[in-house]
Design an enzyme around this catalytic site. Structure first.
Site, PDB file in Angstrom:
ATOM      1  N   ALA A   1       0.829  -1.209   0.000  1.00  0.00           N
ATOM      2  CA  ALA A   1       0.000   0.000   0.000  1.00  0.00           C
ATOM      3  C   ALA A   1       0.869   1.268   0.000  1.00  0.00           C
ATOM      4  O   ALA A   1       1.963   1.235   0.563  1.00  0.00           O
ATOM      5  CB  ALA A   1      -0.898  -0.001   1.237  1.00  0.00           C
ATOM      6  N   PRO A   2       0.451   2.355  -0.635  1.00  0.00           N
ATOM      7  CA  PRO A   2      -0.846   2.562  -1.295  1.00  0.00           C
ATOM      8  C   PRO A   2      -0.982   1.899  -2.661  1.00  0.00           C
ATOM      9  O   PRO A   2      -2.065   1.932  -3.234  1.00  0.00           O
ATOM     10  CB  PRO A   2      -0.947   4.077  -1.399  1.00  0.00           C
ATOM     11  CG  PRO A   2       0.457   4.558  -1.395  1.00  0.00           C
ATOM     12  CD  PRO A   2       1.254   3.585  -0.594  1.00  0.00           C
ATOM     13  N   GLY A   3       0.078   1.367  -3.242  1.00  0.00           N
ATOM     14  CA  GLY A   3      -0.132   0.484  -4.376  1.00  0.00           C
ATOM     15  C   GLY A   3       0.324   0.964  -5.744  1.00  0.00           C
ATOM     16  O   GLY A   3      -0.011   0.354  -6.751  1.00  0.00           O
TER      17      GLY A   3
ATOM     18  N   ASP B   1       9.316  -3.899  -0.817  1.00  0.00           N
ATOM     19  CA  ASP B   1       9.467  -2.435  -0.672  1.00  0.00           C
ATOM     20  C   ASP B   1       9.106  -2.102   0.775  1.00  0.00           C
ATOM     21  O   ASP B   1       7.996  -1.688   1.075  1.00  0.00           O
ATOM     22  CB  ASP B   1       8.503  -1.768  -1.668  1.00  0.00           C
ATOM     23  CG  ASP B   1       8.705  -0.277  -1.761  1.00  0.00           C
ATOM     24  OD1 ASP B   1       9.865   0.172  -1.732  1.00  0.00           O
ATOM     25  OD2 ASP B   1       7.705   0.452  -1.859  1.00  0.00           O
TER      26      ASP B   1
ATOM     27  N   CYS C   1      12.837   3.942   0.446  1.00  0.00           N
ATOM     28  CA  CYS C   1      12.980   5.348   0.046  1.00  0.00           C
ATOM     29  C   CYS C   1      13.813   6.055   1.112  1.00  0.00           C
ATOM     30  O   CYS C   1      13.512   7.165   1.528  1.00  0.00           O
ATOM     31  CB  CYS C   1      11.632   6.019  -0.181  1.00  0.00           C
ATOM     32  SG  CYS C   1      10.496   5.879   1.180  1.00  0.00           S
TER      33      CYS C   1
HETATM   34  C1  LIG Z   1       7.213   2.029   1.700  1.00  0.00           C
HETATM   35  S1  LIG Z   1       5.566   1.654   2.022  1.00  0.00           S
HETATM   36  C2  LIG Z   1       5.140   0.730   0.625  1.00  0.00           C
HETATM   37  C3  LIG Z   1       4.847   1.543  -0.592  1.00  0.00           C
HETATM   38  C4  LIG Z   1       4.241   0.728  -1.706  1.00  0.00           C
HETATM   39  N1  LIG Z   1       5.118  -0.352  -2.101  1.00  0.00           N
HETATM   40  C5  LIG Z   1       3.911   1.567  -2.932  1.00  0.00           C
HETATM   41  O1  LIG Z   1       4.657   1.598  -3.882  1.00  0.00           O
HETATM   42  O2  LIG Z   1       2.858   2.208  -2.938  1.00  0.00           O
HETATM   43  C6  LIG Z   1       5.684   0.432   3.251  1.00  0.00           C
HETATM   44  C7  LIG Z   1       4.369  -0.229   3.604  1.00  0.00           C
HETATM   45  O3  LIG Z   1       4.679  -1.322   4.467  1.00  0.00           O
HETATM   46  C8  LIG Z   1       3.590  -1.504   5.340  1.00  0.00           C
HETATM   47  N2  LIG Z   1       4.100  -2.333   6.455  1.00  0.00           N
HETATM   48  C9  LIG Z   1       4.732  -1.957   7.588  1.00  0.00           C
HETATM   49  N3  LIG Z   1       5.090  -3.033   8.297  1.00  0.00           N
HETATM   50  C10 LIG Z   1       4.686  -4.119   7.612  1.00  0.00           C
HETATM   51  C11 LIG Z   1       4.731  -5.511   7.835  1.00  0.00           C
HETATM   52  N4  LIG Z   1       5.304  -6.025   8.917  1.00  0.00           N
HETATM   53  N5  LIG Z   1       4.158  -6.322   6.926  1.00  0.00           N
HETATM   54  C12 LIG Z   1       3.563  -5.813   5.820  1.00  0.00           C
HETATM   55  N6  LIG Z   1       3.494  -4.509   5.555  1.00  0.00           N
HETATM   56  C13 LIG Z   1       4.041  -3.665   6.428  1.00  0.00           C
HETATM   57  C14 LIG Z   1       3.170  -0.111   5.686  1.00  0.00           C
HETATM   58  O4  LIG Z   1       1.829  -0.095   6.118  1.00  0.00           O
HETATM   59  C15 LIG Z   1       3.374   0.614   4.353  1.00  0.00           C
HETATM   60  O5  LIG Z   1       2.177   0.664   3.648  1.00  0.00           O
END
Ligand SMILES: C[S@@+](CC[C@H](N)C(=O)[O-])C[C@H]1O[C@@H](n2cnc3c(N)ncnc32)[C@H](O)[C@@H]1O
Length: 657
Positions: free
Chosen positions: A146-148, A211, A264
């Site tokens: 997310a957000p995807g 990511d 990032c």
């Molecule tokens: C950097 S963001 C991802 C951005 C996404 N890949 C995009 O391009 O839109 C990291 C995400 O990891 C989620 N997150 C945090 N801890 C996590 C976990 N243990 N397992 C899965 N997701 C996790 C957060 O809620 C957040 O949405």
């Protein structure tokens, strides 16, 4: 326009400056401050959404024409040749918003993003899926999705017969992801809500995007508050979970498959330290793959040596067990082979491509992981899952006692047949042996035929649901496949099996006999007529070509038709692949496009500014109210109360404007 610079007091006082001075040269530190204090250019991609390459090219050209008219200075607008259909505007989001002329471009971009025609995404954020380079039909896991925005790139890469499992720990963020893809036909998508570091093994994946959550200091150009808030504790606190997520990703990856680890952040603790730990742990089974692609984008090699910064601002060269926040895995590797591999990972500094900061490392699993207890367990589970391949009949007769995911159940064939009969279509999925239609309904009885919405899922998605329902692995699925038919429950409608096609699903009906050839001119007249989303149907009286009107009257009233624009112009090609449905009434015609996408489409195809549309819409609405009031008066129903009510309505409308 030059790039605006931010000169807030936080920059000089920020703990980021002494921290990064430990990793970057003096020259690089100057660039660090210089570039991170500039506004970020605006970047976005034109979406393909499972359509053809020709569609994407046509869409890209239409957007290009639109923007060229408004930003004629070539130095201010570029197409990013390395990424399909990606654009970069030098003016930042803030500049676009504040400049009188560019504001129109900004408004259009917002609308195009909300309508699903484009995705606004940072340049560096587009890179991980491009490096992962999934192929048509691949099965991919997006661990922290997310957000995807990257999920949508992955879906384009694997196509409708692949699989993308998009996961996020935060349920709310899963919903954001779900709403972001609602405009798209996504039979290859499953959204799950789980902790990625403990992701259950159903199956193994060809490719994985990892990511991970990070401190985000590479986003300083748009998230100004980080200058003041940042502390070394952020990275120290995230390192362990980042490492766990990457290890779990490697466990779930097929031998020969690749995983892309990205953040990032430019912090070595979140990047090279994590990668070095897995390379040290799985010496004989994991390697970094050097990336030759996207050569026009400059990059720096990953670091080989570093000190670990503690929360008090001190730095350690070696692990010291008295320092509670520091872990052995945060320190640089000793093994020269591991060190060597780190240089194949990539650092995208903002000054290299005028972008945000980002770290990307592509790893390949060359053999089963050594010294890993979980791997064998996962392997056994994956083999059980593979046995499901032998089962071909997924249209099971569930009994009421069977464990079943609350959100999903199989619809009676009766419904599916009724839909197929009504629309007379041969699903493209049938041709690919992947058609299956399920219902989403938590409250209803198991085989209730009142299915309110019918979903389309491809065979990989189906298999995941089947495995989940059979409880050898149960987990939280937020969404599987995509809604494609909705039950129509009008007052006059007693037909229990009356279903309508949902917005983006027109593409299912490519082979339907209900097709309508239409001139571009008529299509645009219909679109224009409904720009404000009210009284959108175009009355036959308003169509000049009376022969055409006679033809339209011969069509089955109440039926929907797939629009086919005559000709092979770029615009015709673009509209035809959008698979828009039209609706024929007794004396009017309309197209099924919601207000925002309709406004956006009109602006794009007529090369119009968005304000003109809004103004003309408001004028039209006002005129409509006046007309209605006048009509009521004429009909002698002009009672005082009614007048007041309609005056109120008019006042409200004027106030809104
Ligand atoms: C950097 S963001 C991802 C951005 C996404 N890949 C995009 O391009 O839109 C990291 C995400 O990891 C989620 N997150 C945090 N801890 C996590 C976990 N243990 N397992 C899965 N997701 C996790 C957060 O809620 C957040 O949405």
């Amino acid at each position: 326009l030059t790039q605006m610079k931010y000169t807030g007091p936080e920059i000089e006082k920020s703990k980021l400056i002494p921290y990064y001075s430990q990793f970057l040269s003096e020259e690089e530190m100057k660039l660090y401050v210089e570039y991170f204090s500039r506004e970020l250019p605006t970047t976005f991609r034109v979406n393909k959404h499972n359509r053809s390459d020709e569609f994407q090219q046509a869409a890209e050209s239409l957007f290009d024409q639109y923007f060229q008219k408004r930003i004629p200075d070539k130095s201010q607008m570029q197409k990013l040749s390395s990424i399909p259909a990606a654009f970069q505007f030098i003016p930042s989001r803030i500049q676009l918003r504040s400049d009188e002329n560019l504001n129109k471009v900004h408004k259009f971009l917002v609308l195009a993003n909300e309508s699903g025609y484009v995705t606004r995404q940072e340049l560096v954020s587009m890179l991980p899926p491009v490096f992962l380079n999934c192929q048509k039909g691949d099965q991919v896991l997006d661990m922290c999705a997310a957000p995807g925005s990257k999920t949508s790139q992955l879906m384009e890469q694997v196509g409708i017969n692949g699989l993308v499992v998009a996961n996020d720990l935060e349920l709310q963020r899963c919903h954001v992801l779900m709403h972001g893809v609602v405009q798209q036909p996504t039979p290859q998508l499953v959204i799950t809500n789980l902790d990625a570091s403990k992701y259950p093994c159903l199956q193994k994946f060809d490719k994985i995007l990892c990511d991970v959550p990070c401190s985000g200091d590479g986003t300083l150009r748009k998230a100004r508050e980080i200058w003041g808030k940042w502390s070394p504790a952020f990275a120290l606190g995230l390192h362990e979970v980042q490492l766990k997520i990457l290890i779990r990703g490697l466990q779930l990856l097929k031998v020969g498959g690749t995983i892309c680890y990205s953040t990032c952040s430019l912090n070595v603790i979140e990047n090279e330290a994590v990668v070095a730990t897995v390379l040290g742990k799985f010496k004989n089974s994991v390697k970094v793959v050097a990336q030759e692609g996207l050569s026009e984008l400059k990059r720096s090699p990953g670091l080989q040596q570093w000190k670990v910064g503690d929360v008090d601002g001190s730095f350690c060269e070696e692990f010291d067990s008295t320092k509670q926040k520091l872990k052995q895995t945060m320190f640089p590797p000793i093994d020269p082979l591991v060190k060597d591999q780190l240089t194949k990972s990539m650092r995208f500094y903002p000054w290299l491509n005028n972008s945000g900061g980002f770290y990307v490392c592509v790893l390949q699993k060359t053999a089963e992981l050594e010294n890993d207890d979980l791997s064998q367990l996962i392997e056994n589970q994956a083999m059980n899952y593979e046995k499901l391949n032998e089962k071909t009949d997924f249209d099971m007769n569930f009994s009421k006692n069977m464990p079943l995911h609350p959100q999903k159940k199989i619809v009676q064939q009766e419904i599916i047949q009724a839909i197929k009969d009504k629309f007379q279509f041969e699903s493209i999925f049938e041709q690919n042996d992947a058609d299956q239609i399920l219902e989403n309904s938590s409250q209803r009885e198991l085989l209730d035929i009142q299915a309110s919405r019918v979903y389309l899922l491809n065979k990989h998605v189906q298999k995941i649901l089947y495995a989940n329902q059979n409880a050898f692995c149960t987990f939280h699925i937020v969404q599987a496949g995509c809604g494609c038919f909705e039950k129509h429950t009008g007052v006059r409608n007693n037909d229990k099996l009356n279903y309508r096609v949902e917005g983006p699903m027109g593409f299912l009906l490519q082979n339907t006999r209900f097709q309508m050839e239409m001139s571009l001119q008529l299509f645009m007249q219909i679109v224009k007529n409904g720009l404000q989303g009210e009284n959108t149907s175009l009355k036959f009286d308003l169509i000049e070509d009376k022969t055409l009107v006679n033809e339209l009257k011969k069509l089955e009233s109440g039926q929907i038709y797939l629009v086919k624009i005559i000709g092979d112009s770029l615009t015709a090609q673009f509209i035809n692949e959008l698979s828009i449905m039209s609706f024929i009434g007794g004396n009017s015609i309309d197209v099924h496009i919601k207000r925002k996408p309709r406004n956006c489409l009109y602006c794009l195809l007529e090369n119009q500014d968005i304000e003109e549309i809004i103004e003309s819409g408001q004028a039209k609405r006002k005129a409509n109210y006046r007309e209605r009031r006048e009509q009521k008066r004429k009909e002698g129903k002009g009672e005082k109360r009614e007048k007041e009510a309609s005056q109120k309505e008019l006042d409200k409308e004027e106030k809104k404007e």
